[in-house]
Motif scaffolding. Structure first.
Motif, PDB file in Angstrom:
ATOM      1  N   PRO A  92       0.825  -1.212   0.000  1.00 20.95           N
ATOM      2  CA  PRO A  92       0.000   0.000   0.000  1.00 20.95           C
ATOM      3  C   PRO A  92       0.857   1.260   0.000  1.00 20.95           C
ATOM      4  N   GLY A  93       0.314   2.321  -0.591  1.00 19.66           N
ATOM      5  CA  GLY A  93       1.006   3.602  -0.585  1.00 19.66           C
ATOM      6  C   GLY A  93       0.890   4.306  -1.907  1.00 19.66           C
ATOM      7  N   PRO A  94       0.986   5.640  -1.912  1.00 20.87           N
ATOM      8  CA  PRO A  94       0.748   6.414  -3.125  1.00 20.87           C
ATOM      9  C   PRO A  94       1.941   6.521  -4.070  1.00 20.87           C
ATOM     10  N   SER A  95       3.132   6.090  -3.647  1.00 22.34           N
ATOM     11  CA  SER A  95       4.341   6.320  -4.439  1.00 22.34           C
ATOM     12  C   SER A  95       4.995   5.012  -4.866  1.00 22.34           C
ATOM     13  N   TYR A  96       5.663   5.059  -6.034  1.00 19.85           N
ATOM     14  CA  TYR A  96       6.504   3.937  -6.437  1.00 19.85           C
ATOM     15  C   TYR A  96       7.615   3.786  -5.405  1.00 19.85           C
ATOM     16  N   VAL A 299       1.553 -12.216 -18.621  1.00 19.96           N
ATOM     17  CA  VAL A 299       0.756 -12.743 -19.729  1.00 19.96           C
ATOM     18  C   VAL A 299       1.365 -14.029 -20.273  1.00 19.96           C
ATOM     19  N   ALA A 300       2.684 -14.080 -20.338  1.00 18.44           N
ATOM     20  CA  ALA A 300       3.374 -15.258 -20.867  1.00 18.44           C
ATOM     21  C   ALA A 300       3.376 -16.433 -19.893  1.00 18.44           C
ATOM     22  N   GLY A 301       2.974 -16.180 -18.659  1.00 20.95           N
ATOM     23  CA  GLY A 301       2.930 -17.259 -17.674  1.00 20.95           C
ATOM     24  C   GLY A 301       4.220 -17.475 -16.921  1.00 20.95           C
ATOM     25  N   TYR A 302       5.204 -16.585 -17.099  1.00 18.98           N
ATOM     26  CA  TYR A 302       6.451 -16.723 -16.350  1.00 18.98           C
ATOM     27  C   TYR A 302       6.224 -16.424 -14.873  1.00 18.98           C
ATOM     28  N   ALA A 303       5.358 -15.474 -14.586  1.00 18.29           N
ATOM     29  CA  ALA A 303       5.098 -15.056 -13.212  1.00 18.29           C
ATOM     30  C   ALA A 303       3.782 -15.658 -12.730  1.00 18.29           C
ATOM     31  N   THR A 304       3.869 -16.406 -11.644  1.00 11.44           N
ATOM     32  CA  THR A 304       2.673 -16.924 -10.983  1.00 11.44           C
ATOM     33  C   THR A 304       2.382 -16.151  -9.703  1.00 11.44           C
ATOM     34  N   HIS A 305       3.420 -15.508  -9.157  1.00  9.21           N
ATOM     35  CA  HIS A 305       3.302 -14.722  -7.937  1.00  9.21           C
ATOM     36  C   HIS A 305       3.942 -13.352  -8.202  1.00  9.21           C
ATOM     37  N   LEU A 306       3.331 -12.315  -7.664  1.00  8.88           N
ATOM     38  CA  LEU A 306       3.799 -10.947  -7.902  1.00  8.88           C
ATOM     39  C   LEU A 306       3.951 -10.206  -6.590  1.00  8.88           C
ATOM     40  N   VAL A 307       5.052  -9.438  -6.491  1.00 11.64           N
ATOM     41  CA  VAL A 307       5.218  -8.478  -5.401  1.00 11.64           C
ATOM     42  C   VAL A 307       5.493  -7.133  -6.049  1.00 11.64           C
ATOM     43  N   THR A 308       4.625  -6.166  -5.798  1.00 16.77           N
ATOM     44  CA  THR A 308       4.779  -4.839  -6.400  1.00 16.77           C
ATOM     45  C   THR A 308       4.157  -3.804  -5.473  1.00 16.77           C
ATOM     46  N   ASP A 309       4.059  -2.562  -5.939  1.00 20.03           N
ATOM     47  CA  ASP A 309       3.447  -1.525  -5.118  1.00 20.03           C
ATOM     48  C   ASP A 309       2.171  -1.009  -5.779  1.00 20.03           C
ATOM     49  N   GLU A 310       1.460  -0.193  -5.052  1.00 23.27           N
ATOM     50  CA  GLU A 310       0.141   0.260  -5.497  1.00 23.27           C
ATOM     51  C   GLU A 310       0.168   1.028  -6.822  1.00 23.27           C
ATOM     52  N   PRO A 311       1.067   2.013  -7.007  1.00 23.96           N
ATOM     53  CA  PRO A 311       1.056   2.728  -8.292  1.00 23.96           C
ATOM     54  C   PRO A 311       1.382   1.818  -9.480  1.00 23.96           C
ATOM     55  N   THR A 312       2.289   0.869  -9.279  1.00 25.19           N
ATOM     56  CA  THR A 312       2.635  -0.048 -10.375  1.00 25.19           C
ATOM     57  C   THR A 312       1.445  -0.940 -10.705  1.00 25.19           C
ATOM     58  N   ALA A 313       0.749  -1.437  -9.699  1.00 21.41           N
ATOM     59  CA  ALA A 313      -0.434  -2.270  -9.922  1.00 21.41           C
ATOM     60  C   ALA A 313      -1.513  -1.474 -10.648  1.00 21.41           C
ATOM     61  N   GLN A 314      -1.707  -0.231 -10.250  1.00 25.32           N
ATOM     62  CA  GLN A 314      -2.702   0.606 -10.926  1.00 25.32           C
ATOM     63  C   GLN A 314      -2.343   0.798 -12.392  1.00 25.32           C
ATOM     64  N   ALA A 315      -1.068   1.050 -12.659  1.00 27.45           N
ATOM     65  CA  ALA A 315      -0.619   1.243 -14.048  1.00 27.45           C
ATOM     66  C   ALA A 315      -0.797  -0.035 -14.865  1.00 27.45           C
ATOM     67  N   LEU A 316      -0.543  -1.183 -14.260  1.00 30.07           N
ATOM     68  CA  LEU A 316      -0.722  -2.460 -14.968  1.00 30.07           C
ATOM     69  C   LEU A 316      -2.182  -2.674 -15.332  1.00 30.07           C
ATOM     70  N   LEU A 317      -3.079  -2.345 -14.428  1.00 28.90           N
ATOM     71  CA  LEU A 317      -4.511  -2.541 -14.677  1.00 28.90           C
ATOM     72  C   LEU A 317      -5.049  -1.567 -15.724  1.00 28.90           C
ATOM     73  N   GLN A 318      -4.367  -0.443 -15.892  1.00 30.73           N
ATOM     74  CA  GLN A 318      -4.806   0.547 -16.878  1.00 30.73           C
ATOM     75  C   GLN A 318      -4.274   0.287 -18.269  1.00 30.73           C
ATOM     76  N   LEU A 319      -3.328  -0.659 -18.411  1.00 30.28           N
ATOM     77  CA  LEU A 319      -2.797  -0.988 -19.726  1.00 30.28           C
ATOM     78  C   LEU A 319      -3.875  -1.644 -20.569  1.00 30.28           C
ATOM     79  N   ASN A 320      -3.892  -1.329 -21.837  1.00 32.62           N
ATOM     80  CA  ASN A 320      -4.794  -1.996 -22.756  1.00 32.62           C
ATOM     81  C   ASN A 320      -4.199  -3.333 -23.167  1.00 32.62           C
ATOM     82  N   ASP A 321      -5.030  -4.351 -23.224  1.00 36.47           N
ATOM     83  CA  ASP A 321      -4.546  -5.666 -23.669  1.00 36.47           C
ATOM     84  C   ASP A 321      -4.218  -5.645 -25.156  1.00 36.47           C
TER      85      ASP A 321
END
Length: 321
Positions: A92-96, A299-321
């Motif tokens: 959680p948190g507002p910054s990378y 997307v390629a299936g290399y990652a099954t588990h992720l550790v990231t921060d809130e701004p990065t997760a938000q940016a990932l969800l906003q990407l167009n497929d």
């Protein structure tokens, strides 16, 4: 004359290790505050803070992240649903914050490793910081394997330091890759790959069940350039061919596909497809300039588990497929 019993003198003359253990017990088990502990031990509050830090660093106290709780977080649920992940730990948190992500991974990743595992480790600042912040924990019959060759680097986070530090923290056996990440010619690399020691190393990598890795950017000052693996001209060629980032020293596109270019035939290290089908592929990454490569890894299936921060997760969800 009988000596006067001085409790303050008794406290101050006891071994520091005893004070560290008592401070840790009072704070984490009996839930005393730091001021109360300072009064009990007849030391300053700053000394109590130092004792508690020592207790964590020495492994007397281990703070663990509860993935079940964090997986209930909205962003975590959305990331798991969007990318088909087994787990997504979103700090959680507002910054990378690379430091916060590395710390979260240091507390979380050991819980995913089991006795007898063969675990591949990539390189980079995030992985190095994660290893540095891991608390000592003994995992029986663990083998930690370096996935990318070594390089003359201006950074402290070399490939071999990343794998070695993880092995040291988890009491595992380390198998480092005694070869440069990139050789001067394709012919030299081809000959080196035939060496028995190198062939044995890649045979071990074929047996790995789990991997911990980050992704890199393609900026002019990116690690792949600063470490000498690729030149800015090389990076430009890969970008023209669709590359968006770097994974284990290799360039990948937005779908995680390996983009082959001028450096590949000279490299010693795994290719991205070797990360497919593992029991756990743990991606640890943060930053706007890494978002597209992170998406590709998931997307390629290399990652099954992720550790990231809130701004990065938000940016990932906003990407167009």
């Amino acid at each position: 004359m009988r000596a006067v019993d001085d409790p303050v003198r008794r406290v101050r003359s006891r071994p520091v290790e005893d004070s560290v253990l008592e401070a840790a017990w009072l704070y984490y088990v009996e839930e005393w505050n730091q001021s109360q502990i300072a009064e009990r031990l007849q030391v300053s509050r700053a000394t109590v803070v130092n004792y508690l830090q020592q207790a964590r660093e020495l492994g007397h106290v281990e703070l663990r992240v509860d993935p079940v709780t964090f997986n209930r977080q909205r962003l975590s649920r959305e990331m798991r649903d969007r990318f088909g992940l087994a787990s997504a730990l979103v700090v959680p948190g507002p910054s990378y914050s690379l430091a916060s992500v590395a710390l979260a991974a240091a507390r979380y990743c050991p819980d995913l490793i089991e006795p007898g595992d063969v675990v591949g480790i990539s390189w980079g600042e995030t992985i190095y910081e994660m290893a540095e912040r891991m608390l000592p924990r003994a995992i029986a019959d663990l083998t930690v394997v370096q996935m990318v060759g070594s390089m003359p680097s201006p950074y402290i986070f070399t490939s071999e330091s990343c794998s070695t530090n993880v092995a040291l923290k988890l009491s595992g056996r380390v198998v480092n890759l005694y070869a440069p990440a990139a050789l001067a010619s394709a012919e030299a690399a081809a000959l080196l790959r035939q060496e028995p020691l190198i062939r044995q190393h890649f045979a071990l990598l074929d047996r790995m069940q789990k991997a911990i890795f980050a992704v890199g950017s393609m900026d002019a000052d990116s690690h792949v350039v600063k470490s000498g693996i690729a030149t800015p001209d090389d990076v430009a060629v890969y970008a023209e061919r669709g590359a968006v980032g770097v994974l284990c020293g290799r360039f990948v596109d937005g779908d995680g596909r390996h983009v082959v270019g001028p450096v590949d035939e000279r490299m010693i290290g795994i290719t991205p497809e070797k990360l497919s089908g593992l029991a756990a592929g743990i991606l640890v990454a943060s930053g706007e300039n890494r978002v597209r490569a992170m998406r590709g890894a998931m997307v390629a299936g290399y990652a099954t588990h992720l550790v990231t921060d809130e701004p990065t997760a938000q940016a990932l969800l906003q990407l167009n497929d």
